[in-house]
Design a protein around this motif. Structure first.
Motif, PDB file in Angstrom:
ATOM      1  N   GLY A 187     -37.501  14.089 -36.179  1.00 45.76           N
ATOM      2  CA  GLY A 187     -38.928  14.368 -36.083  1.00 45.76           C
ATOM      3  C   GLY A 187     -39.700  14.070 -37.359  1.00 45.76           C
ATOM      4  O   GLY A 187     -40.832  14.515 -37.510  1.00 45.76           O
ATOM      5  N   ARG A 188     -39.107  13.291 -38.257  1.00 49.06           N
ATOM      6  CA  ARG A 188     -39.776  12.981 -39.528  1.00 49.06           C
ATOM      7  C   ARG A 188     -40.278  11.533 -39.529  1.00 49.06           C
ATOM      8  O   ARG A 188     -39.597  10.632 -39.028  1.00 49.06           O
ATOM      9  N   VAL A 189     -41.458  11.345 -40.113  1.00 48.92           N
ATOM     10  CA  VAL A 189     -41.990  10.003 -40.386  1.00 48.92           C
ATOM     11  C   VAL A 189     -41.989   9.853 -41.897  1.00 48.92           C
ATOM     12  O   VAL A 189     -42.675  10.607 -42.594  1.00 48.92           O
ATOM     13  N   TYR A 190     -41.190   8.929 -42.402  1.00 47.56           N
ATOM     14  CA  TYR A 190     -41.129   8.721 -43.846  1.00 47.56           C
ATOM     15  C   TYR A 190     -41.895   7.462 -44.233  1.00 47.56           C
ATOM     16  O   TYR A 190     -41.681   6.402 -43.640  1.00 47.56           O
ATOM     17  N   GLU A 191     -42.777   7.603 -45.227  1.00 51.11           N
ATOM     18  CA  GLU A 191     -43.476   6.446 -45.781  1.00 51.11           C
ATOM     19  C   GLU A 191     -42.715   6.055 -47.039  1.00 51.11           C
ATOM     20  O   GLU A 191     -42.748   6.787 -48.045  1.00 51.11           O
ATOM     21  N   LEU A 192     -42.018   4.941 -46.972  1.00 46.28           N
ATOM     22  CA  LEU A 192     -41.060   4.586 -48.025  1.00 46.28           C
ATOM     23  C   LEU A 192     -41.648   3.555 -48.977  1.00 46.28           C
ATOM     24  O   LEU A 192     -42.057   2.461 -48.555  1.00 46.28           O
ATOM     25  N   THR A 193     -41.674   3.905 -50.250  1.00 41.89           N
ATOM     26  CA  THR A 193     -42.195   2.994 -51.275  1.00 41.89           C
ATOM     27  C   THR A 193     -41.274   3.010 -52.487  1.00 41.89           C
ATOM     28  O   THR A 193     -40.440   3.903 -52.641  1.00 41.89           O
ATOM     29  N   GLY A 194     -41.492   2.020 -53.337  1.00 44.14           N
ATOM     30  CA  GLY A 194     -40.868   2.035 -54.646  1.00 44.14           C
ATOM     31  C   GLY A 194     -41.622   2.991 -55.559  1.00 44.14           C
ATOM     32  O   GLY A 194     -42.574   3.657 -55.128  1.00 44.14           O
ATOM     33  N   PRO A 195     -41.224   3.041 -56.853  1.00 47.14           N
ATOM     34  CA  PRO A 195     -41.828   4.014 -57.767  1.00 47.14           C
ATOM     35  C   PRO A 195     -43.163   3.588 -58.356  1.00 47.14           C
ATOM     36  O   PRO A 195     -43.886   4.419 -58.899  1.00 47.14           O
ATOM     37  N   VAL A 196     -43.488   2.272 -58.268  1.00 46.96           N
ATOM     38  CA  VAL A 196     -44.698   1.750 -58.919  1.00 46.96           C
ATOM     39  C   VAL A 196     -45.347   0.726 -57.983  1.00 46.96           C
ATOM     40  O   VAL A 196     -44.644  -0.068 -57.351  1.00 46.96           O
ATOM     41  N   ALA A 197     -46.687   0.755 -57.903  1.00 42.85           N
ATOM     42  CA  ALA A 197     -47.394  -0.245 -57.093  1.00 42.85           C
ATOM     43  C   ALA A 197     -47.630  -1.501 -57.930  1.00 42.85           C
ATOM     44  O   ALA A 197     -48.042  -1.415 -59.086  1.00 42.85           O
ATOM     45  N   MET A 198     -47.337  -2.646 -57.320  1.00 43.50           N
ATOM     46  CA  MET A 198     -47.489  -3.930 -58.027  1.00 43.50           C
ATOM     47  C   MET A 198     -48.066  -4.973 -57.083  1.00 43.50           C
ATOM     48  O   MET A 198     -47.739  -4.990 -55.891  1.00 43.50           O
ATOM     49  N   SER A 199     -48.870  -5.874 -57.637  1.00 44.29           N
ATOM     50  CA  SER A 199     -49.385  -6.984 -56.835  1.00 44.29           C
ATOM     51  C   SER A 199     -48.301  -8.058 -56.695  1.00 44.29           C
ATOM     52  O   SER A 199     -47.302  -8.048 -57.445  1.00 44.29           O
ATOM     53  N   VAL A 200     -48.524  -8.994 -55.796  1.00 37.12           N
ATOM     54  CA  VAL A 200     -47.579 -10.104 -55.648  1.00 37.12           C
ATOM     55  C   VAL A 200     -47.511 -10.937 -56.934  1.00 37.12           C
ATOM     56  O   VAL A 200     -46.403 -11.248 -57.399  1.00 37.12           O
ATOM     57  N   PRO A 201     -48.650 -11.293 -57.574  1.00 37.48           N
ATOM     58  CA  PRO A 201     -48.531 -12.037 -58.845  1.00 37.48           C
ATOM     59  C   PRO A 201     -47.785 -11.245 -59.921  1.00 37.48           C
ATOM     60  O   PRO A 201     -47.023 -11.839 -60.705  1.00 37.48           O
ATOM     61  N   GLU A 202     -47.943  -9.928 -59.946  1.00 39.95           N
ATOM     62  CA  GLU A 202     -47.198  -9.119 -60.924  1.00 39.95           C
ATOM     63  C   GLU A 202     -45.699  -9.156 -60.611  1.00 39.95           C
ATOM     64  O   GLU A 202     -44.864  -9.250 -61.529  1.00 39.95           O
ATOM     65  N   GLN A 203     -45.347  -9.082 -59.348  1.00 35.90           N
ATOM     66  CA  GLN A 203     -43.928  -9.159 -58.976  1.00 35.90           C
ATOM     67  C   GLN A 203     -43.349 -10.526 -59.366  1.00 35.90           C
ATOM     68  O   GLN A 203     -42.238 -10.625 -59.877  1.00 35.90           O
ATOM     69  N   ALA A 204     -44.142 -11.581 -59.103  1.00 31.67           N
ATOM     70  CA  ALA A 204     -43.678 -12.942 -59.427  1.00 31.67           C
ATOM     71  C   ALA A 204     -43.450 -13.082 -60.928  1.00 31.67           C
ATOM     72  O   ALA A 204     -42.476 -13.709 -61.361  1.00 31.67           O
ATOM     73  N   ALA A 205     -44.343 -12.484 -61.723  1.00 34.11           N
ATOM     74  CA  ALA A 205     -44.206 -12.581 -63.186  1.00 34.11           C
ATOM     75  C   ALA A 205     -42.921 -11.893 -63.646  1.00 34.11           C
ATOM     76  O   ALA A 205     -42.182 -12.428 -64.486  1.00 34.11           O
ATOM     77  N   VAL A 206     -42.629 -10.725 -63.080  1.00 32.85           N
ATOM     78  CA  VAL A 206     -41.418  -9.990 -63.472  1.00 32.85           C
ATOM     79  C   VAL A 206     -40.170 -10.766 -63.051  1.00 32.85           C
ATOM     80  O   VAL A 206     -39.235 -10.957 -63.844  1.00 32.85           O
ATOM     81  N   LEU A 207     -40.149 -11.237 -61.801  1.00 33.25           N
ATOM     82  CA  LEU A 207     -38.965 -11.961 -61.324  1.00 33.25           C
ATOM     83  C   LEU A 207     -38.786 -13.259 -62.119  1.00 33.25           C
ATOM     84  O   LEU A 207     -37.657 -13.631 -62.471  1.00 33.25           O
ATOM     85  N   GLY A 208     -39.905 -13.942 -62.410  1.00 33.27           N
ATOM     86  CA  GLY A 208     -39.839 -15.173 -63.190  1.00 33.27           C
ATOM     87  C   GLY A 208     -39.280 -14.916 -64.587  1.00 33.27           C
ATOM     88  O   GLY A 208     -38.458 -15.690 -65.094  1.00 33.27           O
ATOM     89  N   GLU A 209     -39.685 -13.812 -65.200  1.00 32.01           N
ATOM     90  CA  GLU A 209     -39.209 -13.440 -66.543  1.00 32.01           C
ATOM     91  C   GLU A 209     -37.695 -13.177 -66.511  1.00 32.01           C
ATOM     92  O   GLU A 209     -36.950 -13.653 -67.363  1.00 32.01           O
ATOM     93  N   VAL A 210     -37.261 -12.438 -65.496  1.00 31.18           N
ATOM     94  CA  VAL A 210     -35.843 -12.091 -65.382  1.00 31.18           C
ATOM     95  C   VAL A 210     -35.011 -13.353 -65.130  1.00 31.18           C
ATOM     96  O   VAL A 210     -33.928 -13.526 -65.685  1.00 31.18           O
TER      97      VAL A 210
END
Ligand SMILES: NC(=O)c1ccc[n+]([C@@H]2O[C@H](COP(=O)([O-])OP(=O)(O)OC[C@H]3O[C@@H](n4cnc5c(N)ncnc54)[C@H](OP(=O)(O)O)[C@@H]3O)[C@@H](O)[C@H]2O)c1
Length: 253
Positions: free
Chosen positions: A171-194
């Motif tokens: 009977g639970r509805v879970y809204e599942l997220t990561g710990p920090v909100a990020m835009s797609v360009p921010e995600q791309a920058a992090v993945l590109g750096e790694v």
């Protein structure tokens, strides 16, 4: 016996592995069985669903994003009831059923969630934010500009799904997220750096987005997908995986 639909997909494959690691008997449903613990099942073929669900006590229900109608879920829920399944955990999406600019978001997810909730079978609904794995596409098509998302590691979704399948989250509805909100360009920058190599991002004009998805895209562009919840940590007893941590684990993929 637990049935995992979408077992060849992003979260279903991880759910199977986690259940196998726990020693839980698992059957994977796919249109192309290739393993001994796979069974043929097509959401468009009710007889195959009855066969796949024979002897099943709990099921993970994932339907594909290509067909934004609830038919597959409705067929599955009917077959599950008939088969005497005790528990269904359904993968939905963040924002499903919310209204934005006079439109209901993801009405197919909402109808499917409601079918599960009204089935009489014990249920849990998971509404995740954007998957980190979307960044593994080449190129990455960005429909949401600089808007942020509570981007989540699909392995965390799978871990929550497993807890719900085992029990204690009815009977639970879970809204599942990561710990920090990020835009797609921010995600791309992090993945590109790694990775040490730029991630190609192609900006998409929302005017050309398929009408079936446009209200969701506009909702996200307005910043509503930037929500961060503690549902992952409350279920798992540890923090959700952050995007950079996920990226370090996927630098070579
Ligand atoms: N990506 C995101 O950011 C995001 C965010 C929130 C929610 N979601 C939701 O997550 C769900 C899964 O999306 P995904 O992109 O990760 O897909 P996925 O789980 O990687 O792949 C879809 C799975 O569905 C199975 N499938 C497709 N058509 C089928 C049919 N007719 N009968 C039986 N099985 C069928 C495929 O199995 P076979 O081909 O082996 O049969 C495959 O395993 C969607 O409902 C989506 O709305 C995604």
């Amino acid at each position: 016996m637990f049935l995992i639909t979408g077992v060849t997909g992003t979260t279903g494959s991880l759910v199977r592995q986690l259940l196998v690691d726990r020693g839980v008997p698992v059957r994977g449903m796919t249109r192309n069985p290739s393993r001994a613990d796979d069974v043929f099942g097509d959401f468009a073929d009710p007889e195959s669903l009855s066969n796949a669900l024979n002897g099943v006590t709990a099921a993970y229900l994932v339907t594909a994003p290509e067909s934004p109608v609830p038919d597959h879920d409705l067929a599955f829920v009917a077959a599950a009831r008939q088969a005497g399944v005790q528990r269904i955990v359904r993968l939905s999406a963040i924002g499903s059923g919310e209204s934005f600019e006079n439109e209901v978001l993801a009405p197919h997810h909402l109808a499917a969630d409601e079918a599960v909730m009204d089935s009489g079978v014990e249920w849990t609904v998971l509404r995740p934010s954007m998957f980190a794995t979307n960044m593994l596409r080449t190129p990455v098509f960005n429909m949401t500009g600089d808007a942020k998302h509570g981007v989540i590691d699909p392995a965390d979704i799978a871990a929550v799904a497993v807890e719900a399948l085992v029990g204690g989250h009815a009977g639970r509805v879970y809204e599942l997220t990561g710990p920090v909100a990020m835009s797609v360009p921010e995600q791309a920058a992090v993945l590109g750096e790694v990775r040490g190599a730029a991630v190609e991002v192609v900006e998409v004009d929302p005017a050309v987005v398929d009408p079936a998805w446009r209200s969701g895209v506009m909702w996200a562009r307005a910043g509503h997908g930037a929500r961060v919840t503690d549902d992952v940590s409350r279920v798992l007893g540890r923090p959700a995986v952050g995007f950079e941590q996920w990226a370090r684990g996927h630098a070579l993929t």
